[in-house]
Design a protein around this motif. Structure first.
Motif, PDB file in Angstrom:
ATOM      1  N   VAL A  67     -16.193  -7.120  -6.119  1.00  0.00           N
ATOM      2  CA  VAL A  67     -15.288  -5.963  -6.058  1.00  0.00           C
ATOM      3  C   VAL A  67     -16.084  -4.667  -5.928  1.00  0.00           C
ATOM      4  CG1 VAL A  67     -13.495  -4.664  -7.284  1.00  0.00           C
ATOM      5  CG2 VAL A  67     -13.499  -7.166  -7.372  1.00  0.00           C
ATOM      6  N   LYS A  68     -17.224  -4.606  -6.613  1.00  0.00           N
ATOM      7  CA  LYS A  68     -18.082  -3.418  -6.505  1.00  0.00           C
ATOM      8  C   LYS A  68     -18.600  -3.254  -5.074  1.00  0.00           C
ATOM      9  CE  LYS A  68     -22.319  -1.356  -8.365  1.00  0.00           C
ATOM     10  NZ  LYS A  68     -23.531  -1.586  -9.183  1.00  0.00           N
ATOM     11  N   GLN A  69     -18.982  -4.378  -4.459  1.00  0.00           N
ATOM     12  CA  GLN A  69     -19.477  -4.346  -3.082  1.00  0.00           C
ATOM     13  C   GLN A  69     -18.395  -3.917  -2.097  1.00  0.00           C
ATOM     14  OE1 GLN A  69     -21.044  -8.420  -2.664  1.00  0.00           O
ATOM     15  NE2 GLN A  69     -23.015  -7.500  -2.169  1.00  0.00           N
ATOM     16  N   TYR A  70     -17.179  -4.443  -2.297  1.00  0.00           N
ATOM     17  CA  TYR A  70     -16.075  -4.194  -1.365  1.00  0.00           C
ATOM     18  C   TYR A  70     -14.797  -4.069  -2.189  1.00  0.00           C
ATOM     19  CZ  TYR A  70     -14.618  -4.171   3.540  1.00  0.00           C
ATOM     20  OH  TYR A  70     -14.183  -3.789   4.780  1.00  0.00           O
ATOM     21  N   PRO A  71     -14.455  -2.845  -2.641  1.00  0.00           N
ATOM     22  CA  PRO A  71     -13.349  -2.643  -3.591  1.00  0.00           C
ATOM     23  C   PRO A  71     -12.020  -3.261  -3.188  1.00  0.00           C
ATOM     24  CG  PRO A  71     -14.621  -0.629  -3.341  1.00  0.00           C
ATOM     25  CD  PRO A  71     -15.145  -1.586  -2.310  1.00  0.00           C
ATOM     26  N   HIS A  72     -11.763  -3.401  -1.896  1.00  0.00           N
ATOM     27  CA  HIS A  72     -10.472  -3.937  -1.444  1.00  0.00           C
ATOM     28  C   HIS A  72     -10.337  -5.442  -1.708  1.00  0.00           C
ATOM     29  CE1 HIS A  72      -9.227  -0.168   0.297  1.00  0.00           C
ATOM     30  NE2 HIS A  72     -10.356  -0.087   0.972  1.00  0.00           N
ATOM     31  N   VAL A  73     -11.383  -6.057  -2.239  1.00  0.00           N
ATOM     32  CA  VAL A  73     -11.313  -7.460  -2.637  1.00  0.00           C
ATOM     33  C   VAL A  73     -10.569  -7.603  -3.959  1.00  0.00           C
ATOM     34  CG1 VAL A  73     -12.718  -9.444  -3.382  1.00  0.00           C
ATOM     35  CG2 VAL A  73     -13.401  -8.101  -1.392  1.00  0.00           C
ATOM     36  N   GLY A  74     -10.567  -6.568  -4.789  1.00  0.00           N
ATOM     37  CA  GLY A  74      -9.925  -6.621  -6.096  1.00  0.00           C
ATOM     38  C   GLY A  74      -8.412  -6.679  -6.007  1.00  0.00           C
ATOM     39  N   GLY A  75      -7.782  -7.124  -7.090  1.00  0.00           N
ATOM     40  CA  GLY A  75      -6.323  -7.174  -7.143  1.00  0.00           C
ATOM     41  C   GLY A  75      -5.746  -8.244  -6.242  1.00  0.00           C
ATOM     42  N   SER A  76      -4.474  -8.052  -5.888  1.00  0.00           N
ATOM     43  CA  SER A  76      -3.779  -9.061  -5.083  1.00  0.00           C
ATOM     44  C   SER A  76      -4.088  -8.948  -3.592  1.00  0.00           C
ATOM     45  CB  SER A  76      -2.267  -8.937  -5.294  1.00  0.00           C
ATOM     46  OG  SER A  76      -1.784  -7.736  -4.699  1.00  0.00           O
ATOM     47  N   ILE A  90      -2.166  -7.247  -1.535  1.00  0.00           N
ATOM     48  CA  ILE A  90      -0.924  -6.944  -0.824  1.00  0.00           C
ATOM     49  C   ILE A  90      -0.835  -5.470  -0.438  1.00  0.00           C
ATOM     50  CG2 ILE A  90       1.610  -6.899  -1.017  1.00  0.00           C
ATOM     51  CD1 ILE A  90       1.422  -9.459  -2.642  1.00  0.00           C
ATOM     52  N   PRO A  91      -1.198  -4.512  -1.321  1.00  0.00           N
ATOM     53  CA  PRO A  91      -1.176  -3.102  -0.897  1.00  0.00           C
ATOM     54  C   PRO A  91      -2.068  -2.842   0.318  1.00  0.00           C
ATOM     55  CG  PRO A  91      -1.353  -3.240  -3.276  1.00  0.00           C
ATOM     56  CD  PRO A  91      -1.537  -4.631  -2.750  1.00  0.00           C
ATOM     57  N   GLU A  92      -3.230  -3.521   0.359  1.00  0.00           N
ATOM     58  CA  GLU A  92      -4.133  -3.353   1.504  1.00  0.00           C
ATOM     59  C   GLU A  92      -3.493  -3.860   2.793  1.00  0.00           C
ATOM     60  OE1 GLU A  92      -6.855  -3.020  -1.970  1.00  0.00           O
ATOM     61  OE2 GLU A  92      -5.108  -4.243  -1.478  1.00  0.00           O
ATOM     62  N   VAL A  93      -2.821  -5.007   2.705  1.00  0.00           N
ATOM     63  CA  VAL A  93      -2.167  -5.568   3.895  1.00  0.00           C
ATOM     64  C   VAL A  93      -1.066  -4.623   4.384  1.00  0.00           C
ATOM     65  CG1 VAL A  93      -0.801  -7.499   4.776  1.00  0.00           C
ATOM     66  CG2 VAL A  93      -2.717  -7.942   3.236  1.00  0.00           C
ATOM     67  N   LYS A  94      -0.315  -4.040   3.467  1.00  0.00           N
ATOM     68  CA  LYS A  94       0.729  -3.077   3.847  1.00  0.00           C
ATOM     69  C   LYS A  94       0.133  -1.904   4.603  1.00  0.00           C
ATOM     70  CE  LYS A  94       4.086  -3.782   0.083  1.00  0.00           C
ATOM     71  NZ  LYS A  94       4.763  -3.108  -1.058  1.00  0.00           N
ATOM     72  N   LYS A 107      -2.937   2.556   8.485  1.00  0.00           N
ATOM     73  CA  LYS A 107      -3.569   3.560   7.625  1.00  0.00           C
ATOM     74  C   LYS A 107      -4.869   3.064   7.001  1.00  0.00           C
ATOM     75  CE  LYS A 107       0.878   5.634   6.357  1.00  0.00           C
ATOM     76  NZ  LYS A 107       1.824   5.925   5.227  1.00  0.00           N
ATOM     77  N   LEU A 108      -5.231   1.818   7.262  1.00  0.00           N
ATOM     78  CA  LEU A 108      -6.425   1.260   6.649  1.00  0.00           C
ATOM     79  C   LEU A 108      -7.082   0.274   7.599  1.00  0.00           C
ATOM     80  CD1 LEU A 108      -8.156   0.957   4.012  1.00  0.00           C
ATOM     81  CD2 LEU A 108      -6.638  -0.934   3.385  1.00  0.00           C
ATOM     82  N   ARG A 147      -1.478  -6.547  14.983  1.00  0.00           N
ATOM     83  CA  ARG A 147      -0.644  -6.363  13.787  1.00  0.00           C
ATOM     84  C   ARG A 147       0.294  -7.550  13.594  1.00  0.00           C
ATOM     85  NH1 ARG A 147       2.715  -1.331  14.380  1.00  0.00           N
ATOM     86  NH2 ARG A 147       3.271  -1.737  12.198  1.00  0.00           N
ATOM     87  N   VAL A 148       0.815  -8.068  14.692  1.00  0.00           N
ATOM     88  CA  VAL A 148       1.701  -9.238  14.605  1.00  0.00           C
ATOM     89  C   VAL A 148       0.936 -10.436  14.045  1.00  0.00           C
ATOM     90  CG1 VAL A 148       3.060 -10.909  15.936  1.00  0.00           C
ATOM     91  CG2 VAL A 148       3.243  -8.475  16.450  1.00  0.00           C
ATOM     92  N   LEU A 149      -0.281 -10.651  14.521  1.00  0.00           N
ATOM     93  CA  LEU A 149      -1.089 -11.776  14.044  1.00  0.00           C
ATOM     94  C   LEU A 149      -1.520 -11.571  12.595  1.00  0.00           C
ATOM     95  CD1 LEU A 149      -3.266 -12.603  17.187  1.00  0.00           C
ATOM     96  CD2 LEU A 149      -1.325 -13.885  16.288  1.00  0.00           C
ATOM     97  N   LEU A 150      -1.762 -10.317  12.212  1.00  0.00           N
ATOM     98  CA  LEU A 150      -2.100 -10.026  10.827  1.00  0.00           C
ATOM     99  C   LEU A 150      -0.919 -10.360   9.905  1.00  0.00           C
ATOM    100  CD1 LEU A 150      -4.183  -7.041   9.602  1.00  0.00           C
ATOM    101  CD2 LEU A 150      -2.115  -7.618   8.359  1.00  0.00           C
TER     102      LEU A 150
END
Length: 399
Positions: free
Chosen positions: A72-81, A83-87, A93-94, A148-151
């Motif tokens: 998580v320290k290396q790549y913070p978006h690995v933390g948590g679920s 789902i917010p990142e996917v949104k 926006k990301l 985006r469709v494939l994601l």
């Protein structure tokens, strides 16, 4: 055949590929969690006979917290679920590097969820799938919209593979992540979700994730229970969300320990819970499936035990999730919902207001209700529980 139709068929074939790969990866993810969980249960069982095993347990849990925290320290978006990142990715926006997410989430999730923390594999499975969808879209040099469709297809496939629920996987992407009904997204997500479910079914067998057999429909003259239960679920769901937001602020005030090592806190608390109550640890499917056996008992003691399990689950679920470790909360939410339904049902039985054989119905209704209250995706909740339980008997009262 027109060019547009050819492009749609080509995209659907790519969605099928995404679903198959996502199913295989999430299948590996589930297998890893299953084996890791069995390993920790074995260690704690041995600790009852020889306290020396606690040395191995403490060192092992510390290693898990450090390794997963470092990811998580290396790549913070690995933390948590995830789902917010996917949104945010679907909103444009990301931007994330799919491979950096994929391998860290896979290994970190297996290590963390397998320990017995009150965390689930569904959110990480969704992010694993979305990373695969993103990777396929980039490798095949698709347009931005088709990427985006494939994601989205990968996200639906990941959730489908985690729950064994393809309709719910596709519907969740539309209802909670995409926020609009796009025929192209729906069709491709459904193709991917079915392909992913085929893969995990091939490896794990054709069975319902939460198959709880019951033979009695809930009678209409008792529907007043559903109104009361719905209000309770809504209030407790709001309490859970308040707890999630509140404890996150508390974690941020813990300055003597780096944020990436906050996972060591729930892993430490886990030791006595795992030692004394191993049945209630983990995502919760083991506990849900054991409720039917527990309900063969009766008396006020059972009401108290179920209520205690719920309080412990809600408190430690919040502590576990807010630590920032790679993990999800869907299955823990369903577990808490099941405990609420079981507690309410056994209480009503004790008061003589409901026959005992209908408590299992309330457990099923409460899983969906609590999920809908917290995730705010009622349609997904209804279809999800229908697919996971494997029966349509409860559809009307559930809705």
């Amino acid at each position: 055949m027109r060019k547009e139709e050819k492009d749609n068929l080509k995209l659907m074939l790519q969605a099928l590929i995404v679903g198959l790969i996502a199913g295989a990866v999430v299948g590996l993810f589930r297998f890893g969690i299953e084996k890791t969980s069995a390993f920790w249960l074995y260690l704690f069982k041995e600790a009852h006979n020889n306290l020396v095993w606690f040395v191995a347990i403490v060192l092992g849990l510390a290693a898990v917290g450090i390794i997963a925290g470092y990811f998580v320290k290396q790549y913070p978006h690995v933390g948590g679920s995830g789902i917010p990142e996917v949104k945010l990715q679907l909103q444009g926006k990301l931007q994330l590097k799919w491979w950096q997410i994929l391998w860290r989430k896979l290994i970190g999730g297996i290590l963390v969820i397998g320990t017995g923390l009150f965390l689930g594999p569904e959110g990480p499975s969704l992010q694993l799938g979305s990373s695969i969808g993103q990777g396929v879209g980039e490798k095949l040099k698709q347009s931005k919209y088709n990427q985006r469709v494939l994601l989205a297809t990968g996200a639906a496939s990941g959730l489908s593979a985690a729950f064994g629920a393809p309709l719910s996987g596709a519907l969740f992407v539309l209802e909670e992540i995409f926020h609009n009904f796009s025929p192209r997204v729906w069709m491709n997500s459904l193709v991917g979700a079915i392909a992913a479910n085929f893969m995990v079914s091939y490896f794990f067998g054709l069975h319902h994730a939460l198959g709880m057999p019951y033979d009695h429909s809930f009678p209409i003259y008792l529907y007043w229970h559903l109104v009361i239960l719905g209000i309770i679920l809504g209030l407790l769901g709001h309490l859970y969300k308040k707890g999630l937001f509140g404890l996150k602020k508390v974690y941020l005030k813990i300055t003597w320990l780096p944020r990436w090592l906050h996972g060591l806190i729930p892993l430490t608390i886990l030791i006595p819970i795992m030692y004394y109550w191993p049945l209630i640890t983990g995502p919760g499917n083991r506990l849900i499936l054991s409720l039917q056996k527990m309900l063969t008992q009766s008396g006020w003691a059972l009401v108290g035990i179920l209520a205690f399990y719920y309080v412990l689950r809600i408190a430690f679920s919040i502590i576990s999730y807010d630590s920032g470790l790679p993990s999800g909360i869907f299955l823990p939410i369903l577990t808490m919902g099941a405990l609420i339904g079981a507690t309410y049902g056994t209480l009503m039985v004790q008061l003589g207001l409901m026959p005992a054989h209908l408590v299992i119905n309330l457990i099923i209704f409460s899983m969906a209700g609590y999920f809908a209250a917290i995730i705010r995706a009622p349609f997904t909740a209804i279809i999800l529980i229908t697919e996971m339980v494997g029966s349509l008997l409860h559809l009307m009262p559930l809705a």
